[in-house]
Write a protein that holds these residues in place. Structure first.
Motif, PDB file in Angstrom:
ATOM      1  N   MET A  87       0.848  -1.386   0.002  1.00 17.10           N
ATOM      2  CA  MET A  87      -0.016  -0.173  -0.094  1.00 17.10           C
ATOM      3  C   MET A  87       1.043   1.313   0.161  1.00 17.10           C
ATOM      4  O   MET A  87       0.562   2.178  -0.592  1.00 17.10           O
ATOM      5  CB  MET A  87      -1.066  -0.041   1.145  1.00 17.10           C
ATOM      6  CG  MET A  87      -1.902   1.078   1.283  1.00 17.10           C
ATOM      7  SD  MET A  87      -3.156   1.009  -0.340  1.00 17.10           S
ATOM      8  CE  MET A  87      -3.969   2.483  -0.245  1.00 17.10           C
ATOM      9  N   SER A  88       1.950   1.463   0.711  1.00 15.60           N
ATOM     10  CA  SER A  88       2.593   2.559   0.898  1.00 15.60           C
ATOM     11  C   SER A  88       3.719   2.643  -0.139  1.00 15.60           C
ATOM     12  O   SER A  88       3.795   3.987  -0.834  1.00 15.60           O
ATOM     13  CB  SER A  88       3.541   2.474   2.385  1.00 15.60           C
ATOM     14  OG  SER A  88       4.271   1.435   2.197  1.00 15.60           O
ATOM     15  N   PHE A  91       0.905   2.830  -3.924  1.00 19.91           N
ATOM     16  CA  PHE A  91      -0.271   3.469  -3.921  1.00 19.91           C
ATOM     17  C   PHE A  91      -0.322   4.601  -4.949  1.00 19.91           C
ATOM     18  O   PHE A  91      -1.132   4.800  -5.541  1.00 19.91           O
ATOM     19  CB  PHE A  91      -0.941   4.005  -2.552  1.00 19.91           C
ATOM     20  CG  PHE A  91      -2.029   4.889  -2.619  1.00 19.91           C
ATOM     21  CD1 PHE A  91      -3.308   4.135  -3.365  1.00 19.91           C
ATOM     22  CD2 PHE A  91      -2.295   6.214  -2.168  1.00 19.91           C
ATOM     23  CE1 PHE A  91      -4.384   4.917  -3.293  1.00 19.91           C
ATOM     24  CE2 PHE A  91      -3.429   6.956  -2.160  1.00 19.91           C
ATOM     25  CZ  PHE A  91      -4.656   6.095  -2.586  1.00 19.91           C
ATOM     26  N   ALA A 134      -9.261  -2.786   7.180  1.00 19.55           N
ATOM     27  CA  ALA A 134      -8.452  -2.921   6.227  1.00 19.55           C
ATOM     28  C   ALA A 134      -9.041  -3.589   5.000  1.00 19.55           C
ATOM     29  O   ALA A 134      -9.327  -3.242   3.753  1.00 19.55           O
ATOM     30  CB  ALA A 134      -7.145  -3.350   6.344  1.00 19.55           C
ATOM     31  N   ALA A 188      -9.913  -2.168   1.264  1.00 23.00           N
ATOM     32  CA  ALA A 188      -9.718  -2.691   0.292  1.00 23.00           C
ATOM     33  C   ALA A 188     -10.883  -3.037  -0.733  1.00 23.00           C
ATOM     34  O   ALA A 188     -10.756  -2.884  -2.101  1.00 23.00           O
ATOM     35  CB  ALA A 188      -9.003  -4.213   0.352  1.00 23.00           C
ATOM     36  N   LEU A 192     -11.496   0.365  -2.394  1.00 17.94           N
ATOM     37  CA  LEU A 192     -10.584   0.586  -3.573  1.00 17.94           C
ATOM     38  C   LEU A 192     -10.899  -0.042  -4.880  1.00 17.94           C
ATOM     39  O   LEU A 192     -10.703   0.412  -5.877  1.00 17.94           O
ATOM     40  CB  LEU A 192      -9.019   0.170  -2.776  1.00 17.94           C
ATOM     41  CG  LEU A 192      -8.303   1.025  -1.874  1.00 17.94           C
ATOM     42  CD1 LEU A 192      -7.085   0.514  -1.773  1.00 17.94           C
ATOM     43  CD2 LEU A 192      -8.221   2.467  -2.570  1.00 17.94           C
ATOM     44  N   ALA A 198      -8.598   4.402   0.621  1.00 20.24           N
ATOM     45  CA  ALA A 198      -7.111   4.604   0.912  1.00 20.24           C
ATOM     46  C   ALA A 198      -7.008   5.144   2.457  1.00 20.24           C
ATOM     47  O   ALA A 198      -6.105   4.631   3.080  1.00 20.24           O
ATOM     48  CB  ALA A 198      -6.427   5.646  -0.136  1.00 20.24           C
ATOM     49  N   MET A 225      -7.319   1.991   4.584  1.00 20.93           N
ATOM     50  CA  MET A 225      -5.989   1.061   4.395  1.00 20.93           C
ATOM     51  C   MET A 225      -4.669   1.561   5.227  1.00 20.93           C
ATOM     52  O   MET A 225      -4.045   0.894   5.958  1.00 20.93           O
ATOM     53  CB  MET A 225      -5.742   0.996   3.101  1.00 20.93           C
ATOM     54  CG  MET A 225      -6.776   0.422   2.155  1.00 20.93           C
ATOM     55  SD  MET A 225      -6.909  -1.497   2.606  1.00 20.93           S
ATOM     56  CE  MET A 225      -5.543  -2.101   2.278  1.00 20.93           C
ATOM     57  N   PHE A 226      -4.466   2.792   5.261  1.00 19.50           N
ATOM     58  CA  PHE A 226      -3.495   3.491   6.028  1.00 19.50           C
ATOM     59  C   PHE A 226      -3.783   3.498   7.436  1.00 19.50           C
ATOM     60  O   PHE A 226      -2.637   3.421   8.040  1.00 19.50           O
ATOM     61  CB  PHE A 226      -3.185   4.763   5.249  1.00 19.50           C
ATOM     62  CG  PHE A 226      -2.402   5.058   3.984  1.00 19.50           C
ATOM     63  CD1 PHE A 226      -1.057   4.559   4.101  1.00 19.50           C
ATOM     64  CD2 PHE A 226      -2.912   5.601   2.917  1.00 19.50           C
ATOM     65  CE1 PHE A 226      -0.280   4.779   2.743  1.00 19.50           C
ATOM     66  CE2 PHE A 226      -2.244   5.394   1.603  1.00 19.50           C
ATOM     67  CZ  PHE A 226      -0.953   5.214   1.633  1.00 19.50           C
ATOM     68  N   PRO A 253      -6.167  -4.313  -5.346  1.00 17.94           N
ATOM     69  CA  PRO A 253      -7.007  -4.143  -3.909  1.00 17.94           C
ATOM     70  C   PRO A 253      -7.431  -5.431  -3.390  1.00 17.94           C
ATOM     71  O   PRO A 253      -7.398  -5.686  -2.254  1.00 17.94           O
ATOM     72  CB  PRO A 253      -8.122  -3.313  -4.186  1.00 17.94           C
ATOM     73  CG  PRO A 253      -7.663  -2.505  -5.317  1.00 17.94           C
ATOM     74  CD  PRO A 253      -6.976  -3.531  -6.626  1.00 17.94           C
ATOM     75  N   LEU A 278      -4.527  -7.171  -1.541  1.00 19.27           N
ATOM     76  CA  LEU A 278      -4.638  -6.666  -0.139  1.00 19.27           C
ATOM     77  C   LEU A 278      -5.536  -6.899   0.778  1.00 19.27           C
ATOM     78  O   LEU A 278      -5.231  -7.430   2.064  1.00 19.27           O
ATOM     79  CB  LEU A 278      -4.659  -5.135  -0.298  1.00 19.27           C
ATOM     80  CG  LEU A 278      -3.590  -4.267  -0.898  1.00 19.27           C
ATOM     81  CD1 LEU A 278      -3.906  -2.828  -0.985  1.00 19.27           C
ATOM     82  CD2 LEU A 278      -2.037  -4.514  -0.154  1.00 19.27           C
TER      83      LEU A 278
END
Length: 505
Positions: free
Chosen positions: A318-319, A322, A374, A378, A381, A394, A397-398, A456, A459
């Motif tokens: 993700m980090s 993205f 999360a 997802a 997303l 997002a 997720m973060f 997504p 994830l």
């Protein structure tokens, strides 16, 4: 100490140090017979003294220093993701090249986490912290001068090595100097700084990168400011008292404790749990990686290896990817940076909510809740019909990535005794990095061959496994400790924690 108490059996004097004095005085006054191991009980005295360490200016300075170190650690990892579009435009890097750089970083962190933890168990926490900050900051600064892929890959590995060691030992150190009943909240406090790096890097990238074609280099150059942390690391932080005791350096442990706990009152040893620690002494004589896979540590170690693997894959995917995901969906320039910056707010919010939530709910419930958030993120997303829904997904997720950091850190540290804590944390963390080294190539292949659509769902699968492993860890702990009311308790090798985390930091 000029006071003397009746000597313990087998001891010439009972007042050789204040640790001895605290122990002997309470034993003498309570009438208890010191039938348990002396060293084990002395460690319990140290834990009791740590329990009453106040959150004064010195402790706050220690926590802030560690928090800033973790911030620079996280910022180095995130800076690549926000600079990646510029690397593709200015240096001609392909998506596969970004995957190589990411994997080099993860491989370095794998080695650094595993070896750094082992070195910290042998030679001390502070030395590794100082070396990690110094080498990591110099490495990040060097990224500003790269001209091609080969040297960039090599530097990413070198810097990852230093920062992997830094992170593991910083969290280990926080656990060992915190009051046992407040380990979770103080770990979350330090982790908060790491998650704010998402906002810091995203904001700096938003301001700096549009300035000029080569302005992205300044995003890396600012990482060199971490060198300033070597000053408080040298003069403010004492060595971990628990580590010093595990090495038999009781006078140094006493000095370290005295710098943290300045209360003249003796601790109530009679109220502390008394247990035969002969098994612990045997473990202390070994103190090897192999001990992580023996006896009661085998299953927790295996489960933690799986937990770290799934979490690091999900968090890194993700980090790192993205912004590239947004680019593939048609976002460009400032719109891309603005959406990424909005999503990044979720990380520090997640940590802050965990600092509050862990006062009232079991840690394993928090872990499953965070994973569920999360999973919903997802889905958003994947199905987002508008940029606004995409930003909300997002953000979720973060949020989960940030909230899970103190949970997995405290859970891991609580599984191991002092002489194996950094090794256990480093090994399981390093294993997670090793398995996630392949992650960037998997994600790059998906994005290149199939586009952004499946990303997504990958994830979502990872977070579902995180929830499952968290439940298995809880079930394993309850099976071994049916009367244990809290995931915050520490049950190995004389370490103990209060039944629940304190409401204070």
């Amino acid at each position: 100490m000029d006071q003397a108490i009746a000597p313990l059996p087998g001891r010439k004097s009972c007042a050789t140090s204040s640790l001895d004095f605290h122990y002997c005085k309470e034993i003498h006054m309570s009438g208890h017979s010191p039938s348990v191991d002396y060293t084990s009980q002395r460690e319990r005295v140290a834990l009791a003294r740590l329990e009453r360490v106040p959150l004064d200016w010195r402790m706050m300075g220690i926590l802030l220093t560690l928090g800033m170190a973790v911030l620079f650690d996280f910022a180095d990892q995130l800076s690549l993701s926000y600079v990646a579009p510029s690397l593709r435009d200015r240096l001609g890097f392909e998506v596969s090249n970004i995957a190589q750089l990411t994997s080099a970083t993860l491989l370095g962190m794998m080695v650094g986490g595993a070896l750094g933890g082992r070195i910290a168990d042998r030679f001390g926490r502070i030395r590794v912290l100082q070396g990690g900050v110094l080498l990591g900051s110099l490495g990040t600064l060097s990224f500003a001068f790269i001209q091609g892929l080969p040297e960039f890959v090599a530097l990413r590995f070198f810097t990852g090595w230093a920062l992997g060691a830094l992170y593991i030992v910083a969290i280990t150190y926080v656990i060992e100097i915190s009051p046992p009943s407040r380990r979770s909240t103080r770990t979350a406090f330090v982790s908060f700084f790491g998650t704010t790096s998402v906002i810091v890097v995203a904001t700096l990238a938003r301001i700096i990168i549009p300035m000029s074609p080569d302005a992205w280099r300044w995003v890396f150059a600012l990482g060199g400011l971490g060198l300033l942390l070597t000053i408080p690391l040298k003069f403010l932080l004492p060595e971990s008292p628990l580590w010093l005791m595990s090495r038999g350096r009781h006078d140094d442990a006493e000095a370290a404790l005295n710098s943290l706990d300045r209360s003249p009152e003796p601790v109530d040893v009679a109220s502390l749990p008394l247990a035969d620690s002969s098994g612990d002494e045997k473990e202390a004589e070994r103190g090897k990686w192999a001990d992580l896979f023996r006896g009661g540590l085998l299953i927790p170690t295996l489960l933690l290896m799986a937990l770290w693997s799934f979490f690091q894959f999900a968090a890194q995917a993700m980090s790192v990817w993205f912004p590239t995901l947004l680019q593939l969906r048609g976002y460009t320039g400032e719109d891309l940076l603005n959406t990424a910056m909005i999503g990044s707010i979720g990380g520090p919010v997640g940590v802050l909510t965990m600092m509050i939530a862990m006062r009232y709910i079991h840690r394993w419930i928090a872990m499953v809740f965070v994973a569920s958030v999360a999973i919903v993120g997802a889905v958003l997303l994947a199905l987002a019909p508008s940029p606004e829904v995409l930003a909300i997904g997002a953000l979720m997720m973060f949020y989960s990535g940030g909230a899970f950091v103190p949970l997995i850190d405290t859970t891991t540290g609580g599984q191991y005794p002092t002489h194996l804590r950094a090794s256990g944390m480093g090994f399981t963390f390093g294993w997670g990095r090793m398995t996630s080294v392949l992650g960037p190539f998997v994600i790059a292949a998906i994005l290149t061959q199939l586009g952004a659509g499946p990303f997504p769902w990958v994830l979502l699968s990872a977070w579902a496994m995180i929830a499952l492993v968290s439940v298995l860890l809880h079930a394993r702990r309850k099976a071994r400790n049916p009367g244990d009311a809290s995931e915050a308790s520490v049950t190995h090798a004389g370490d103990r924690s209060a039944a629940s985390d304190s409401t204070a930091v």
